[in-house]
Design a protein around this motif. Structure first.
Motif, PDB file in Angstrom:
ATOM      1  N   ARG A 241      35.118 -62.696  13.632  1.00 43.12           N
ATOM      2  CA  ARG A 241      35.835 -62.814  14.905  1.00 43.12           C
ATOM      3  C   ARG A 241      34.855 -62.934  16.065  1.00 43.12           C
ATOM      4  N   LYS A 242      33.857 -62.070  16.080  1.00 43.75           N
ATOM      5  CA  LYS A 242      32.901 -62.066  17.187  1.00 43.75           C
ATOM      6  C   LYS A 242      32.077 -63.356  17.230  1.00 43.75           C
ATOM      7  N   ARG A 243      31.720 -63.900  16.070  1.00 48.06           N
ATOM      8  CA  ARG A 243      30.966 -65.157  16.035  1.00 48.06           C
ATOM      9  C   ARG A 243      31.751 -66.293  16.676  1.00 48.06           C
ATOM     10  N   ARG A 244      33.061 -66.217  16.586  1.00 48.65           N
ATOM     11  CA  ARG A 244      33.912 -67.249  17.167  1.00 48.65           C
ATOM     12  C   ARG A 244      34.234 -66.970  18.635  1.00 48.65           C
ATOM     13  N   GLY A 245      33.819 -65.804  19.115  1.00 49.18           N
ATOM     14  CA  GLY A 245      34.067 -65.447  20.501  1.00 49.18           C
ATOM     15  C   GLY A 245      35.525 -65.100  20.780  1.00 49.18           C
TER      16      GLY A 245
END
Length: 64
Positions: free
Chosen positions: A20-24
Motif C-alpha cells: 500500500r505504501k509503495r503505491r502511495g
C-alpha cells in the motif's frame, strides 16, 4: 501451531502495509477500492486473525 499461523499473518500484514505504501495509497483509499471498512484494512495490516479469506484474496489481487 498457533504461533506459526500468527507468524504467517504477521508476514502477510507487513506485505500488505508495504504494498500500500509503495503505491502511495492511504488505508482509506484501499478500503474504498475493495469496498470494505477502514477497520478491515487496519486489522489486515496488523495481522489480526478473523479476516475472511475472500477479503485477503481481494487485497492480494489489488496489489498484484
Amino acid at each position: 501451531m498457533f504461533e506459526e499461523s500468527q507468524t504467517q499473518l504477521d508476514h502477510l500484514a507487513e506485505f500488505l502495509r508495504l504494498a500500500r505504501k509503495r503505491r502511495g495509497w492511504t488505508q482509506q483509499s484501499v478500503a474504498n477500492r475493495l469496498q470494505v471498512s477502514l477497520d478491515t484494512v487496519k486489522r489486515a495490516e496488523r495481522g489480526e486473525a478473523g479476516i475472511k479469506t475472500g477479503t485477503l484474496l481481494m487485497f492480494l489481487a489489488l496489489y498484484q
